[in-house]
Motif scaffolding. Structure first.
Motif, PDB file in Angstrom:
ATOM      1  N   CYS A 114      -9.067   8.593  -3.914  1.00 57.90           N
ATOM      2  CA  CYS A 114      -7.909   7.757  -4.201  1.00 57.90           C
ATOM      3  C   CYS A 114      -6.733   8.722  -4.398  1.00 57.90           C
ATOM      4  O   CYS A 114      -6.347   9.042  -5.511  1.00 57.90           O
ATOM      5  N   ILE A 146     -12.206 -15.437   6.796  1.00 56.32           N
ATOM      6  CA  ILE A 146     -11.016 -15.132   5.995  1.00 56.32           C
ATOM      7  C   ILE A 146     -10.140 -16.383   5.799  1.00 56.32           C
ATOM      8  O   ILE A 146      -9.614 -16.624   4.707  1.00 56.32           O
ATOM      9  N   THR A 177     -22.479 -12.925   8.679  1.00 62.20           N
ATOM     10  CA  THR A 177     -22.296 -11.478   8.578  1.00 62.20           C
ATOM     11  C   THR A 177     -20.856 -11.086   8.273  1.00 62.20           C
ATOM     12  O   THR A 177     -20.591  -9.971   7.836  1.00 62.20           O
ATOM     13  N   ARG A 178     -19.894 -11.989   8.537  1.00 64.46           N
ATOM     14  CA  ARG A 178     -18.485 -11.737   8.246  1.00 64.46           C
ATOM     15  C   ARG A 178     -17.957 -12.871   7.392  1.00 64.46           C
ATOM     16  O   ARG A 178     -18.316 -14.032   7.614  1.00 64.46           O
ATOM     17  N   GLY A 229      -7.953  -0.428   4.769  1.00 60.32           N
ATOM     18  CA  GLY A 229      -7.596  -0.657   6.157  1.00 60.32           C
ATOM     19  C   GLY A 229      -8.463  -1.685   6.878  1.00 60.32           C
ATOM     20  O   GLY A 229      -7.979  -2.394   7.772  1.00 60.32           O
ATOM     21  N   SER A 241     -19.213  -7.932   2.830  1.00 62.23           N
ATOM     22  CA  SER A 241     -20.235  -8.600   3.644  1.00 62.23           C
ATOM     23  C   SER A 241     -21.595  -8.506   2.956  1.00 62.23           C
ATOM     24  O   SER A 241     -22.304  -9.488   2.828  1.00 62.23           O
ATOM     25  N   ASP A 242     -21.931  -7.296   2.483  1.00 67.14           N
ATOM     26  CA  ASP A 242     -23.215  -7.107   1.801  1.00 67.14           C
ATOM     27  C   ASP A 242     -22.946  -6.538   0.410  1.00 67.14           C
ATOM     28  O   ASP A 242     -22.611  -5.357   0.270  1.00 67.14           O
ATOM     29  N   ILE A 254      -4.187   6.068   4.278  1.00 70.10           N
ATOM     30  CA  ILE A 254      -4.117   5.478   2.934  1.00 70.10           C
ATOM     31  C   ILE A 254      -5.070   6.169   1.949  1.00 70.10           C
ATOM     32  O   ILE A 254      -5.196   5.744   0.802  1.00 70.10           O
ATOM     33  N   ALA A 281       0.841  -1.208   0.000  1.00 71.44           N
ATOM     34  CA  ALA A 281       0.000   0.000   0.000  1.00 71.44           C
ATOM     35  C   ALA A 281       0.867   1.246   0.000  1.00 71.44           C
ATOM     36  O   ALA A 281       2.040   1.215   0.385  1.00 71.44           O
ATOM     37  N   GLY A 282       0.249   2.318  -0.405  1.00 75.46           N
ATOM     38  CA  GLY A 282       0.861   3.636  -0.294  1.00 75.46           C
ATOM     39  C   GLY A 282       0.268   4.319   0.926  1.00 75.46           C
ATOM     40  O   GLY A 282      -0.941   4.258   1.147  1.00 75.46           O
ATOM     41  N   GLY A 341     -10.813  -4.831  -0.430  1.00 76.44           N
ATOM     42  CA  GLY A 341     -12.034  -4.779   0.360  1.00 76.44           C
ATOM     43  C   GLY A 341     -13.134  -4.072  -0.416  1.00 76.44           C
ATOM     44  O   GLY A 341     -12.874  -3.343  -1.390  1.00 76.44           O
ATOM     45  N   ALA A 342     -14.372  -4.254   0.034  1.00 71.89           N
ATOM     46  CA  ALA A 342     -15.526  -3.722  -0.684  1.00 71.89           C
ATOM     47  C   ALA A 342     -15.497  -2.197  -0.808  1.00 71.89           C
ATOM     48  O   ALA A 342     -15.878  -1.651  -1.851  1.00 71.89           O
ATOM     49  N   ASN A 343     -15.027  -1.497   0.228  1.00 70.48           N
ATOM     50  CA  ASN A 343     -15.027  -0.033   0.133  1.00 70.48           C
ATOM     51  C   ASN A 343     -14.055   0.451  -0.926  1.00 70.48           C
ATOM     52  O   ASN A 343     -14.308   1.436  -1.622  1.00 70.48           O
ATOM     53  N   GLU A 356      -4.197  -5.177  -1.571  1.00 69.80           N
ATOM     54  CA  GLU A 356      -3.949  -3.749  -1.787  1.00 69.80           C
ATOM     55  C   GLU A 356      -4.704  -2.865  -0.795  1.00 69.80           C
ATOM     56  O   GLU A 356      -4.560  -1.663  -0.814  1.00 69.80           O
ATOM     57  N   ARG A 366     -11.937  10.645   1.217  1.00 72.88           N
ATOM     58  CA  ARG A 366     -11.929   9.258   0.745  1.00 72.88           C
ATOM     59  C   ARG A 366     -11.645   9.170  -0.741  1.00 72.88           C
ATOM     60  O   ARG A 366     -12.158   8.311  -1.450  1.00 72.88           O
TER      61      ARG A 366
HETATM   62  N1  LIG Z   1      -3.167   3.983  -0.483  1.00 74.58           N
HETATM   63  C1  LIG Z   1      -3.394   2.755  -0.886  1.00 74.58           C
HETATM   64  O1  LIG Z   1      -2.475   2.003  -1.238  1.00 74.58           O
HETATM   65  C2  LIG Z   1      -4.796   2.236  -0.848  1.00 74.58           C
HETATM   66  C3  LIG Z   1      -5.075   0.918  -1.267  1.00 74.58           C
HETATM   67  C4  LIG Z   1      -6.395   0.459  -1.207  1.00 74.58           C
HETATM   68  C5  LIG Z   1      -7.398   1.293  -0.729  1.00 74.58           C
HETATM   69  N2  LIG Z   1      -7.088   2.552  -0.343  1.00 74.58           N
HETATM   70  C6  LIG Z   1      -8.144   3.427   0.192  1.00 74.58           C
HETATM   71  O2  LIG Z   1      -8.727   2.818   1.314  1.00 74.58           O
HETATM   72  C7  LIG Z   1     -10.069   3.316   1.454  1.00 74.58           C
HETATM   73  C8  LIG Z   1     -10.996   2.165   1.763  1.00 74.58           C
HETATM   74  O3  LIG Z   1     -10.563   1.520   2.924  1.00 74.58           O
HETATM   75  P1  LIG Z   1     -11.586   0.956   4.002  1.00 74.58           P
HETATM   76  O4  LIG Z   1     -10.808   0.499   5.164  1.00 74.58           O
HETATM   77  O5  LIG Z   1     -12.673   1.954   4.170  1.00 74.58           O
HETATM   78  O6  LIG Z   1     -12.289  -0.247   3.266  1.00 74.58           O
HETATM   79  P2  LIG Z   1     -11.864  -1.664   2.666  1.00 74.58           P
HETATM   80  O7  LIG Z   1     -10.960  -2.400   3.584  1.00 74.58           O
HETATM   81  O8  LIG Z   1     -11.474  -1.501   1.249  1.00 74.58           O
HETATM   82  O9  LIG Z   1     -13.314  -2.353   2.670  1.00 74.58           O
HETATM   83  C9  LIG Z   1     -13.981  -2.583   3.869  1.00 74.58           C
HETATM   84  C10 LIG Z   1     -15.165  -3.433   3.573  1.00 74.58           C
HETATM   85  O10 LIG Z   1     -14.719  -4.710   3.107  1.00 74.58           O
HETATM   86  C11 LIG Z   1     -15.567  -5.723   3.580  1.00 74.58           C
HETATM   87  N3  LIG Z   1     -14.814  -6.605   4.464  1.00 74.58           N
HETATM   88  C12 LIG Z   1     -13.526  -6.535   4.866  1.00 74.58           C
HETATM   89  N4  LIG Z   1     -13.224  -7.614   5.634  1.00 74.58           N
HETATM   90  C13 LIG Z   1     -14.346  -8.361   5.699  1.00 74.58           C
HETATM   91  C14 LIG Z   1     -14.693  -9.594   6.306  1.00 74.58           C
HETATM   92  N5  LIG Z   1     -13.798 -10.318   7.014  1.00 74.58           N
HETATM   93  N6  LIG Z   1     -15.963 -10.058   6.162  1.00 74.58           N
HETATM   94  C15 LIG Z   1     -16.874  -9.368   5.433  1.00 74.58           C
HETATM   95  N7  LIG Z   1     -16.626  -8.205   4.829  1.00 74.58           N
HETATM   96  C16 LIG Z   1     -15.359  -7.716   4.959  1.00 74.58           C
HETATM   97  C17 LIG Z   1     -16.712  -5.034   4.339  1.00 74.58           C
HETATM   98  O11 LIG Z   1     -17.705  -4.834   3.341  1.00 74.58           O
HETATM   99  P3  LIG Z   1     -19.205  -4.283   3.613  1.00 74.58           P
HETATM  100  O12 LIG Z   1     -19.077  -2.801   3.435  1.00 74.58           O
HETATM  101  O13 LIG Z   1     -20.070  -4.929   2.607  1.00 74.58           O
HETATM  102  O14 LIG Z   1     -19.532  -4.655   5.029  1.00 74.58           O
HETATM  103  C18 LIG Z   1     -16.025  -3.753   4.791  1.00 74.58           C
HETATM  104  O15 LIG Z   1     -16.903  -2.703   5.073  1.00 74.58           O
HETATM  105  C19 LIG Z   1     -10.403   4.009   0.152  1.00 74.58           C
HETATM  106  O16 LIG Z   1     -10.448   5.389   0.376  1.00 74.58           O
HETATM  107  C20 LIG Z   1      -9.270   3.653  -0.777  1.00 74.58           C
HETATM  108  O17 LIG Z   1      -8.958   4.682  -1.678  1.00 74.58           O
HETATM  109  C21 LIG Z   1      -5.827   3.030  -0.383  1.00 74.58           C
END
Ligand SMILES: NC(=O)c1ccc[n+]([C@@H]2O[C@H](COP(=O)([O-])OP(=O)(O)OC[C@H]3O[C@@H](n4cnc5c(N)ncnc54)[C@H](OP(=O)(O)O)[C@@H]3O)[C@@H](O)[C@H]2O)c1
Length: 234
Positions: A33, A147, A143-144, A168, A96-97, A26, A18-19, A58-60, A165, A31
């Motif tokens: 990129c 992994i 619900t989870r 968080g 998850s959803d 990150i 990751a960066g 991850g989904a987000n 990638e 939010r």
């Molecule tokens: N700088 C970099 O290298 C880099 C790389 C990647 C991403 N990013 C940034 O990171 C941000 C997103 O990070 P984030 O932490 O908000 O989200 P994320 O980790 O990308 O996604 C979180 C979502 O993933 C799902 N999830 C993760 N683990 C799970 C599990 N064990 N079981 C079920 N679902 C699981 C859930 O989905 P649901 O929402 O469906 O519950 C959770 O809400 C963005 O702004 C992106 O730009 C940066």
């Protein structure tokens, strides 16, 4: 060992890449990129993609960035093919959803990588049908996503090296399950701040006893960023 089946769980080598801004973020507070250094490029990420069997997000990250997760240049493709791999890594998302995942973006439609979705019973049967037109879907939990089981399935599918990638939440989920081997960071020279901004590892956090320990393997200093390579101490 899986307590339910008694079967030994195997998993790929898992590398997080990751960066990160110098203050551990990150993305920025919007939010987006966003760049993490004043001279940002994605070369380190492409170098990792080229040797990985699969890339997981991850989904987000899918909802917000919708990256195609492809390998950048022809030369890099040749490197993949020379390593006896398919032209592009398999793309994996954990959600998850999945009901609000769009399937008309780059993740699902750009590039040649096969797609795998790990989700839970929260995703509606109608959405699963829709997703199955684009990807292989596994429902692993109420619900989870379990992994450990997800990584076992990937290993059985021939995936021996998995690049994660972000973001968080997903990285936290993998660390909670002791499923990370290496972390490669590009630490930029920007401070992004924001109390709700995504950091490298979110989730609920680790206490003094459960905190993960790393061994530093490499530090490289560049004018606008540092490269830091770490191994998780088991
Ligand atoms: N700088 C970099 O290298 C880099 C790389 C990647 C991403 N990013 C940034 O990171 C941000 C997103 O990070 P984030 O932490 O908000 O989200 P994320 O980790 O990308 O996604 C979180 C979502 O993933 C799902 N999830 C993760 N683990 C799970 C599990 N064990 N079981 C079920 N679902 C699981 C859930 O989905 P649901 O929402 O469906 O519950 C959770 O809400 C963005 O702004 C992106 O730009 C940066």
């Amino acid at each position: 060992m899986d307590n339910n089946t008694g079967k030994k769980i195997q998993r790929p080598f898992v590398c997080v890449c990751a960066g990160m801004s110098v203050d551990g973020k990150i993305s920025n507070f919007k939010r987006e990129c966003s760049a993490i250094s004043s001279c940002d490029d994605r070369e380190m990420l492409y170098d990792h993609r080229v040797v990985a069997d699969a890339v997981m997000i991850g989904a987000n990250t899918l909802r917000l960035d919708d990256s195609s997760l492809t390998v950048k240049t022809d030369e890099r493709r040749q490197k993949r093919i020379a390593l006896c791999r398919s032209a592009e890594p398999i793309k994996v998302v954990v959600v998850s959803d999945a009901d609000n995942l769009r399937i008309d973006g780059d993740f699902f439609n750009k590039g040649e990588g096969r797609k795998i979705i790990f989700t839970t019973a929260k995703t509606s049967p109608e959405k699963i049908k829709e997703l199955e037109k684009k990807a292989t879907v596994h429902i692993l939990g109420e619900t989870r996503v379990d992994i450990g089981k997800a990584l076992d399935i990937l290993y059985t599918d021939g995936i021996k090296s998995l690049l994660v990638e972000g973001g968080g939440e997903l990285i936290a989920s993998l660390l909670e399950n002791d499923c990370v081997d290496e972390i490669d960071l590009k630490i930029g020279n920007l401070i992004l701040g924001g109390r709700n901004t995504a950091t490298l590892v979110d989730g609920d956090g680790f206490d003094a006893l459960s905190a993960k320990k790393v061994e530093f393997v490499k530090v490289e200093q560049h004018p606008n960023f540092l490269i830091l390579k770490m191994r998780i101490v088991k």
